[in-house]
Design an enzyme around this catalytic site. Structure first.
Site, mmCIF file in Angstrom:
data_model
loop_
_atom_site.group_PDB
_atom_site.id
_atom_site.type_symbol
_atom_site.label_atom_id
_atom_site.label_comp_id
_atom_site.label_asym_id
_atom_site.label_seq_id
_atom_site.Cartn_x
_atom_site.Cartn_y
_atom_site.Cartn_z
ATOM 1 N N CYS A 1 -170.592 -45.602 -65.715
ATOM 2 C CA CYS A 1 -172.030 -45.786 -65.519
ATOM 3 C C CYS A 1 -172.707 -44.573 -64.878
ATOM 4 C CB CYS A 1 -172.295 -47.025 -64.680
ATOM 5 S SG CYS A 1 -171.575 -48.534 -65.364
ATOM 6 N N ASN B 1 -176.710 -54.557 -67.709
ATOM 7 C CA ASN B 1 -176.054 -53.300 -67.338
ATOM 8 C C ASN B 1 -175.608 -52.596 -68.621
ATOM 9 O OD1 ASN B 1 -174.302 -51.259 -66.532
ATOM 10 N ND2 ASN B 1 -173.245 -52.502 -65.005
ATOM 11 N N HIS C 1 -179.281 -46.893 -61.251
ATOM 12 C CA HIS C 1 -178.504 -47.510 -62.332
ATOM 13 C C HIS C 1 -178.760 -49.008 -62.311
ATOM 14 C CE1 HIS C 1 -175.351 -49.001 -64.801
ATOM 15 N NE2 HIS C 1 -174.532 -49.295 -63.822
#
Length: 310
Positions: free
Chosen positions: A112, A265, A235
């Site tokens: 990520c 996500n 994020h």
């Protein structure tokens, strides 16, 4: 001249998977998902759409936004943990499909935090004069490695792509400071075996601490203060983690990007996907000071502070 973003684009699959849909698939509830993650729905790519297909759509938009030709690109970096194949890289597939004949190409595996790693690597090539235009793509088809019977992870992830062209921008704009980091001792908390496996509690503790620390660090490296920050793009992993970072910077709610509710996500894609949305909505404006911060498996993290503008 400094290095900054001169073009940006994104791609989101059409299919929407809601919390109500997930209630029929695993032992969970809309209320449980919303209160613990902030996620209401996520996008899922169909079987015919691969990672490189999503990357291509986002990259085309970024190149058009930069008002350059594909042959003007010197390097392509694709941040992904869900490539079409172990090799060739998604970046090589993208290079051929775009017609970026002069570009070198490679993938980056930092989960990520991958888009942050890509942007910061691009900055080095541009700053030292080796390259002028670098295409960085964050893209994931996480649906293909998600265990749809594991209620702890099935509710979290979505598919998407975000792309940015980095190049020279006027002094005072672009990337002002950055931070990269890793802690391999945490590798056991988030990894892929056949499917994605996560120790949610440990990742949560790490992320809450690191997102805030990295954000403060890049602000200080740039010689600025928390009061100078106009917008935060964290994020989009979990609203509680994002809120912890926002509170650390003492920012009002309206100064933090929030797309996790709509897209879940999306790993390396989440920051560029959010940036496009915030620009289109007018939340990020010319000369705004923007902090972007990500964390991911590895464990890895990265943060950037930039002054928006071409």
């Amino acid at each position: 001249m400094n290095t900054g973003i001169i073009g940006i684009g994104r791609y989101l699959p059409e299919k929407i998977l809601t919390n109500a849909d997930l209630e029929k698939m695993v032992d969970t509830s809309d209320e449980w998902i919303r209160t613990r993650t902030g996620i209401e729905e996520r996008r899922i790519a169909n079987n015919e759409t691969n990672t490189s297909d999503m990357a291509f759509e986002a990259a085309k938009k970024a190149i058009a936004d930069a008002e350059i030709d594909p042959e003007d690109i010197d390097l392509i970096m694709v941040a992904t943990v869900t490539p079409d194949h172990p090799f060739p890289s998604v970046a090589c597939l993208l290079q051929e499909r775009l017609g970026a004949k002069k570009a070198a190409a490679m993938d980056i595996s930092a989960a990520c935090a991958g888009f942050m790693y890509g942007m910061i690597t691009a900055k080095q090539f541009i700053d030292n004069g080796a390259y002028k235009n670098v295409l960085v793509v964050g893209v994931e088809k996480l649906s293909k490695i998600t265990d749809w019977e594991d209620r702890n992870t099935a509710v979290l992830f979505g598919d998407a792509a975000g792309a940015a062209v980095l190049g020279p921008v006027p002094d005072g704009k672009g990337i002002l400071a950055f931070e990269l980091g890793s802690d391999g001792s945490g590798a056991k908390h988030l990894y892929q075996d056949e499917k994605l496996i996560m120790n949610g509690r440990e990742v949560f503790k790490f992320a809450v601490r690191q997102m805030g620390e990295s954000s403060i660090n890049v602000i200080e490296k740039a010689g600025l203060s928390k009061e100078d920050v106009d917008f935060l793009i964290p994020h989009q992993a979990n609203i509680r983690i994002m809120e912890a970072a926002r509170q650390r910077l003492e920012l009002p709610v309206e100064k933090m990007s929030k797309t996790v509710n709509k897209y879940g996500n999306t790993s390396a894609a989440s920051i560029p996907v959010s940036l496009v949305e915030d620009l289109e909505a007018g939340r990020v404006k010319e000369n705004d000071v923007v902090v972007m911060v990500g964390f991911g498996g590895g464990l890895t993290w990265g943060a950037i502070i930039m002054r928006w503008g071409k």
